[in-house]
Design a protein around this motif. Structure first.
Motif, mmCIF file in Angstrom:
data_model
loop_
_atom_site.group_PDB
_atom_site.id
_atom_site.type_symbol
_atom_site.label_atom_id
_atom_site.label_comp_id
_atom_site.label_asym_id
_atom_site.label_seq_id
_atom_site.Cartn_x
_atom_site.Cartn_y
_atom_site.Cartn_z
ATOM 1 N N ALA A 143 -10.014 2.102 18.161
ATOM 2 C CA ALA A 143 -9.738 0.917 17.186
ATOM 3 C C ALA A 143 -9.051 1.416 16.049
ATOM 4 O O ALA A 143 -7.884 1.161 15.575
ATOM 5 N N LEU A 144 -9.643 2.485 15.486
ATOM 6 C CA LEU A 144 -9.243 3.294 14.350
ATOM 7 C C LEU A 144 -7.819 4.140 14.639
ATOM 8 O O LEU A 144 -6.956 4.024 13.879
ATOM 9 N N ALA A 145 -7.768 4.471 15.940
ATOM 10 C CA ALA A 145 -6.414 5.111 16.286
ATOM 11 C C ALA A 145 -5.451 3.959 16.331
ATOM 12 O O ALA A 145 -4.221 4.470 15.987
ATOM 13 N N ALA A 146 -5.645 2.821 16.880
ATOM 14 C CA ALA A 146 -4.706 1.665 16.908
ATOM 15 C C ALA A 146 -4.103 1.478 15.368
ATOM 16 O O ALA A 146 -2.769 1.016 15.307
ATOM 17 N N LEU A 147 -5.184 1.503 14.547
ATOM 18 C CA LEU A 147 -4.560 1.162 13.121
ATOM 19 C C LEU A 147 -3.997 2.338 12.292
ATOM 20 O O LEU A 147 -3.848 2.257 11.344
ATOM 21 N N ARG A 148 -3.961 3.603 13.031
ATOM 22 C CA ARG A 148 -3.461 4.788 12.383
ATOM 23 C C ARG A 148 -2.152 4.377 11.761
ATOM 24 O O ARG A 148 -1.523 4.814 10.483
ATOM 25 N N PRO A 149 -1.011 3.617 12.455
ATOM 26 C CA PRO A 149 0.188 3.374 12.011
ATOM 27 C C PRO A 149 0.293 2.555 10.612
ATOM 28 O O PRO A 149 1.426 2.541 9.832
ATOM 29 N N THR A 150 -0.782 1.792 10.441
ATOM 30 C CA THR A 150 -0.753 0.889 8.936
ATOM 31 C C THR A 150 -0.917 2.021 7.665
ATOM 32 O O THR A 150 -0.382 1.592 6.773
ATOM 33 N N GLY A 151 -1.264 3.238 7.915
ATOM 34 C CA GLY A 151 -1.232 4.017 6.430
ATOM 35 C C GLY A 151 -2.425 3.655 5.805
ATOM 36 O O GLY A 151 -2.547 4.330 4.446
ATOM 37 N N LEU A 152 -3.324 2.840 6.249
ATOM 38 C CA LEU A 152 -4.480 2.583 5.356
ATOM 39 C C LEU A 152 -5.662 3.526 5.416
ATOM 40 O O LEU A 152 -5.670 4.431 6.234
ATOM 41 N N ASP A 153 -6.389 3.605 4.278
ATOM 42 C CA ASP A 153 -7.593 4.591 4.209
ATOM 43 C C ASP A 153 -8.524 4.126 5.326
ATOM 44 O O ASP A 153 -8.378 3.004 5.649
ATOM 45 N N GLY A 154 -9.549 4.847 5.385
ATOM 46 C CA GLY A 154 -10.476 4.740 6.443
ATOM 47 C C GLY A 154 -11.313 3.589 6.095
ATOM 48 O O GLY A 154 -11.657 2.993 7.043
ATOM 49 N N ALA A 155 -11.782 3.236 4.957
ATOM 50 C CA ALA A 155 -12.594 2.123 4.408
ATOM 51 C C ALA A 155 -11.740 0.987 4.851
ATOM 52 O O ALA A 155 -12.432 -0.077 5.409
ATOM 53 N N ALA A 156 -10.472 0.955 4.719
ATOM 54 C CA ALA A 156 -9.755 -0.154 5.083
ATOM 55 C C ALA A 156 -9.811 -0.518 6.449
ATOM 56 O O ALA A 156 -9.844 -1.731 6.967
ATOM 57 N N LYS A 157 -9.346 0.490 7.046
ATOM 58 C CA LYS A 157 -9.275 0.357 8.669
ATOM 59 C C LYS A 157 -10.786 -0.387 9.303
ATOM 60 O O LYS A 157 -10.759 -0.773 9.953
ATOM 61 N N LEU A 158 -11.909 0.447 8.688
ATOM 62 C CA LEU A 158 -13.122 -0.080 9.134
ATOM 63 C C LEU A 158 -13.231 -1.475 8.785
ATOM 64 O O LEU A 158 -13.927 -2.331 9.488
ATOM 65 N N GLU A 159 -12.973 -2.067 7.606
ATOM 66 C CA GLU A 159 -13.145 -3.195 7.315
ATOM 67 C C GLU A 159 -12.243 -4.324 8.208
ATOM 68 O O GLU A 159 -12.934 -5.481 8.647
ATOM 69 N N ILE A 160 -11.175 -3.754 8.485
ATOM 70 C CA ILE A 160 -10.311 -4.732 9.653
ATOM 71 C C ILE A 160 -10.934 -4.739 10.839
ATOM 72 O O ILE A 160 -11.015 -5.893 11.347
ATOM 73 N N PHE A 161 -11.449 -3.667 11.496
ATOM 74 C CA PHE A 161 -12.178 -3.712 12.498
ATOM 75 C C PHE A 161 -13.455 -4.652 12.507
ATOM 76 O O PHE A 161 -13.607 -5.438 13.439
ATOM 77 N N ALA A 162 -14.043 -4.695 11.452
ATOM 78 C CA ALA A 162 -15.337 -5.517 11.193
ATOM 79 C C ALA A 162 -14.946 -6.858 11.259
ATOM 80 O O ALA A 162 -15.528 -7.548 11.862
ATOM 81 N N GLN A 163 -13.894 -7.153 10.522
ATOM 82 C CA GLN A 163 -13.456 -8.423 10.312
ATOM 83 C C GLN A 163 -12.884 -8.831 11.537
ATOM 84 O O GLN A 163 -13.127 -10.260 12.173
ATOM 85 N N LEU A 164 -12.073 -8.203 12.532
ATOM 86 C CA LEU A 164 -11.672 -8.707 13.871
ATOM 87 C C LEU A 164 -12.871 -8.951 14.738
ATOM 88 O O LEU A 164 -12.746 -9.911 15.579
ATOM 89 N N THR A 165 -13.945 -7.856 14.714
ATOM 90 C CA THR A 165 -15.211 -8.101 15.450
ATOM 91 C C THR A 165 -15.880 -9.394 15.275
ATOM 92 O O THR A 165 -16.391 -10.171 15.957
ATOM 93 N N ALA A 166 -15.982 -9.690 13.840
ATOM 94 C CA ALA A 166 -16.677 -10.972 13.268
ATOM 95 C C ALA A 166 -15.680 -12.207 14.018
ATOM 96 O O ALA A 166 -16.541 -13.140 14.335
ATOM 97 N N PHE A 167 -14.543 -11.936 13.723
ATOM 98 C CA PHE A 167 -13.746 -13.348 14.277
ATOM 99 C C PHE A 167 -13.876 -13.514 15.698
ATOM 100 O O PHE A 167 -14.052 -14.798 16.141
#
Length: 238
Positions: A143-167
């Protein structure tokens, strides 16, 4: 000494759980393995629900004495962590990513939904903090590899994955509840009559307008996809 199954666990040591050998620390050669015991617990939860998972019932499934299982999982909290990581091994982690992070994130969410529908106890098991094991970490890496193109920092990518999983977990829990409710047509009809009466009382014009709008496909897959699209398409990477 094993803790009482109903007692609060003081916390699971992640190194002890995931980096130590999956076998009893001493004594004669084990008759079982942590994998076998975990698989039995998963099968029990799949058929009878998470609340049915006790060390006694798991022991009965594998034909072992209850006390012998505590060498592998000293409490239910440890067992739940093992179960979550066990089923996470069903998630593919070698799928080729498209480079379109929104498309890839939606594909990841659909994989999560499919997993949770196969194991309806999983949303509840994920409702409290879990210690990621090797299978969970492999999927997180994907999932973090999928988010690499966003250019977000690691903390933000972890937050997005947590948000997605919670949804996904929340939506699947809702899907399961709706499926159970649909088995009672009288209840569904009563709810429809109630909403129609409320919409007609003149006190809820916004609700009346919403209920009068053209319907949308209500299949579980279509509903999930609509909700998911709104979530992922609205994510801000600035």
């Amino acid at each position: 000494m094993p803790r009482d199954e109903g007692a609060d666990a003081p916390g699971v040591d992640p190194q002890q759980l995931w980096l130590s050998p999956a076998r009893p620390r001493r004594g004669r050669k084990p008759a079982y393995s942590r994998e076998v015991i975990t698989a039995a617990a998963v099968a029990l939860a799949d058929t009878e629900g998470l609340e049915a998972v006790t060390m006694r019932k798991v022991a009965a499934r594998v034909g072992a004495g209850v006390m012998s299982l505590y060498s592998y999982a000293p409490d239910k909290e440890t067992l739940l962590n093992l179960m979550v990581d066990h089923v996470s091994g069903e998630l593919p982690t070698t799928n080729t990513l498209t480079g379109d992070w929104r498309t890839d994130l939606k594909a990841i969410a659909h994989l999560q939904r499919d997993l949770m529908l196969r194991h309806p106890w999983l949303p509840a098991a994920l409702s409290t903090r879990r210690i990621p094991g090797p299978n969970t970490l492999a999927f997180l890496e994907h999932a973090l590899a999928a988010l690499r193109p966003t250019g977000l920092d690691g903390a933000a990518k972890l937050e997005i994955f947590a948000q997605l999983t919670a949804f996904v977990a929340g939506h699947v829990a809702y899907e399961i509840a709706q499926a159970e409710a649909s088995r009672s047509p009288d209840r569904a009809a009563a709810e429809a009559r109630y909403l129609a009466a409320v919409a007609a009382d003149g006190n809820h014009p916004e609700l009346a307008e919403a209920l009068a709008a053209p319907g949308r496909p209500l299949t579980p897959e279509a509903t999930f996809t609509r909700f998911l699209n709104r979530l992922v398409n609205g994510l801000d990477t600035d």
